[in-house]
Design a protein around this motif. Structure first.
Motif, PDB file in Angstrom:
ATOM      1  N   MET A   1      53.741  48.456  37.303  1.00 26.44           N
ATOM      2  CA  MET A   1      52.987  47.887  38.398  1.00 26.44           C
ATOM      3  C   MET A   1      52.680  46.420  38.054  1.00 26.44           C
ATOM      4  O   MET A   1      52.271  46.124  36.941  1.00 26.44           O
ATOM      5  CB  MET A   1      51.685  48.670  38.584  1.00 26.44           C
ATOM      6  CG  MET A   1      50.807  48.081  39.646  1.00 26.44           C
ATOM      7  SD  MET A   1      49.144  48.782  39.707  1.00 26.44           S
ATOM      8  CE  MET A   1      49.434  50.314  40.516  1.00 26.44           C
ATOM      9  N   PRO A   2      52.865  45.509  38.988  1.00 23.48           N
ATOM     10  CA  PRO A   2      52.587  44.095  38.700  1.00 23.48           C
ATOM     11  C   PRO A   2      51.112  43.863  38.382  1.00 23.48           C
ATOM     12  O   PRO A   2      50.248  44.616  38.822  1.00 23.48           O
ATOM     13  CB  PRO A   2      52.971  43.381  39.999  1.00 23.48           C
ATOM     14  CG  PRO A   2      53.796  44.346  40.758  1.00 23.48           C
ATOM     15  CD  PRO A   2      53.400  45.714  40.311  1.00 23.48           C
ATOM     16  N   SER A   3      50.848  42.807  37.628  1.00 26.88           N
ATOM     17  CA  SER A   3      49.464  42.475  37.297  1.00 26.88           C
ATOM     18  C   SER A   3      48.695  42.110  38.567  1.00 26.88           C
ATOM     19  O   SER A   3      49.272  41.778  39.592  1.00 26.88           O
ATOM     20  CB  SER A   3      49.432  41.333  36.288  1.00 26.88           C
ATOM     21  OG  SER A   3      50.039  40.178  36.823  1.00 26.88           O
ATOM     22  N   ASN A   4      47.386  42.176  38.468  1.00 25.79           N
ATOM     23  CA  ASN A   4      46.490  41.967  39.602  1.00 25.79           C
ATOM     24  C   ASN A   4      46.375  40.465  39.927  1.00 25.79           C
ATOM     25  O   ASN A   4      45.571  39.749  39.338  1.00 25.79           O
ATOM     26  CB  ASN A   4      45.122  42.557  39.261  1.00 25.79           C
ATOM     27  CG  ASN A   4      44.153  42.497  40.407  1.00 25.79           C
ATOM     28  OD1 ASN A   4      44.283  41.693  41.325  1.00 25.79           O
ATOM     29  ND2 ASN A   4      43.148  43.368  40.359  1.00 25.79           N
ATOM     30  N   LYS A   5      47.186  40.012  40.876  1.00 26.55           N
ATOM     31  CA  LYS A   5      47.219  38.587  41.215  1.00 26.55           C
ATOM     32  C   LYS A   5      45.949  38.118  41.931  1.00 26.55           C
ATOM     33  O   LYS A   5      45.573  36.946  41.812  1.00 26.55           O
ATOM     34  CB  LYS A   5      48.458  38.267  42.077  1.00 26.55           C
ATOM     35  CG  LYS A   5      49.781  38.580  41.404  1.00 26.55           C
ATOM     36  CD  LYS A   5      49.927  37.912  40.051  1.00 26.55           C
ATOM     37  CE  LYS A   5      51.295  38.073  39.425  1.00 26.55           C
ATOM     38  NZ  LYS A   5      51.654  39.387  38.966  1.00 26.55           N
ATOM     39  N   ALA A   6      45.259  39.012  42.647  1.00 20.60           N
ATOM     40  CA  ALA A   6      43.988  38.631  43.267  1.00 20.60           C
ATOM     41  C   ALA A   6      42.961  38.321  42.178  1.00 20.60           C
ATOM     42  O   ALA A   6      42.182  37.369  42.295  1.00 20.60           O
ATOM     43  CB  ALA A   6      43.479  39.746  44.184  1.00 20.60           C
ATOM     44  N   GLU A   7      42.981  39.110  41.110  1.00 16.05           N
ATOM     45  CA  GLU A   7      42.085  38.842  39.982  1.00 16.05           C
ATOM     46  C   GLU A   7      42.457  37.521  39.308  1.00 16.05           C
ATOM     47  O   GLU A   7      41.584  36.748  38.923  1.00 16.05           O
ATOM     48  CB  GLU A   7      42.154  39.988  38.978  1.00 16.05           C
ATOM     49  CG  GLU A   7      41.208  39.811  37.811  1.00 16.05           C
ATOM     50  CD  GLU A   7      41.294  40.964  36.836  1.00 16.05           C
ATOM     51  OE1 GLU A   7      41.958  40.797  35.792  1.00 16.05           O
ATOM     52  OE2 GLU A   7      40.718  42.026  37.132  1.00 16.05           O
ATOM     53  N   LEU A   8      43.750  37.251  39.172  1.00 18.45           N
ATOM     54  CA  LEU A   8      44.200  35.982  38.594  1.00 18.45           C
ATOM     55  C   LEU A   8      43.651  34.808  39.407  1.00 18.45           C
ATOM     56  O   LEU A   8      43.127  33.847  38.841  1.00 18.45           O
ATOM     57  CB  LEU A   8      45.728  35.923  38.530  1.00 18.45           C
ATOM     58  CG  LEU A   8      46.340  34.567  38.166  1.00 18.45           C
ATOM     59  CD1 LEU A   8      45.879  34.104  36.788  1.00 18.45           C
ATOM     60  CD2 LEU A   8      47.866  34.643  38.242  1.00 18.45           C
ATOM     61  N   VAL A   9      43.746  34.889  40.719  1.00 20.95           N
ATOM     62  CA  VAL A   9      43.243  33.818  41.589  1.00 20.95           C
ATOM     63  C   VAL A   9      41.739  33.622  41.355  1.00 20.95           C
ATOM     64  O   VAL A   9      41.255  32.488  41.246  1.00 20.95           O
ATOM     65  CB  VAL A   9      43.552  34.121  43.075  1.00 20.95           C
ATOM     66  CG1 VAL A   9      42.813  33.175  44.002  1.00 20.95           C
ATOM     67  CG2 VAL A   9      45.054  34.055  43.317  1.00 20.95           C
ATOM     68  N   ALA A  10      40.984  34.711  41.248  1.00 21.61           N
ATOM     69  CA  ALA A  10      39.534  34.623  41.020  1.00 21.61           C
ATOM     70  C   ALA A  10      39.232  34.017  39.655  1.00 21.61           C
ATOM     71  O   ALA A  10      38.306  33.203  39.522  1.00 21.61           O
ATOM     72  CB  ALA A  10      38.908  36.013  41.129  1.00 21.61           C
TER      73      ALA A  10
END
Length: 193
Positions: A1-10
């Motif tokens: 599963m890809p890493s959490n890009k929404a968390e990266l943005v935050a």
């Protein structure tokens, strides 16, 4: 599963201009990717925003380091496990390398093999590696303590890796468990045998 890009943005949004990380930590992640996923994966991780080369003692934007960590999680999921396992491995590998270079003063002279002294000097150790954040250590027992980390936007699993890796460098076995109070405010309960 890809890493959490929404968390990266935050996490990137929590960083301020001028927040930096030493190149040594970039190089450690690159080495981990190449060893576990091969040169094509390393090329994919480096593509785009990341610099062509890094000097270990030079500082680079934390936003780039965050991007690197999340890209590394995408390519290392197969060999290392879910993204938190990848962040933990990156942190542990990074502190091991740091302890034989810029961190030698903290690990060898200041701590003298004593985890309480090592973690009490965490602010000094981190200040040699990054330009942001604050760390306060509270002793909670003869073989335990809590590290309060503020204004540090790296994933908690990365710091858990750093802290358990630091114990390994001292020849001890232990654990670090994060309690997040926000995207950049985390307490780490550390215990060792």
């Amino acid at each position: 599963m890809p890493s959490n890009k929404a968390e990266l943005v935050a996490r990137i949004a929590a960083a301020r201009p001028g927040d930096t990380v030493r190149g040594l930590f970039f190089k450690t992640v690159f080495d981990l990717v190449e060893q576990n996923a091969g040169p094509p994966a390393l090329q994919a991780v480096r593509e785009g925003v990341l610099a062509a080369s890094y000097w270990e003692l030079r500082s680079y934007p934390v936003q780039d380091f965050l991007t690197l960590l999340y890209r590394a999680a995408d390519v290392l999921e197969g060999p290392l496990g879910p993204e938190n396992a990848v962040y933990h491995a990156c942190g542990e590998t990074g502190v091991t390398r740091y302890s034989t270079g810029p961190g030698m003063l903290i690990f060898g002279i200041i701590s003298r093999g004593d985890p309480q002294k090592l973690f009490a000097g965490a602010q000094m150790g981190y200040s040699a590696a990054v330009s942001y954040g604050s760390r306060e250590y509270l002793t909670t027992g003869p073989r335990s303590g809590t590290l309060r980390v503020r204004r540090d936007m790296l994933p908690p699993a990365y710091h858990e890796g750093i802290l358990t890796g630091a114990l390994k460098v001292l020849g001890l076995k232990g654990s670090a468990r994060a309690t997040a109070h926000g995207i950049d405010r985390v307490d780490y309960d550390i215990q060792w045998e």
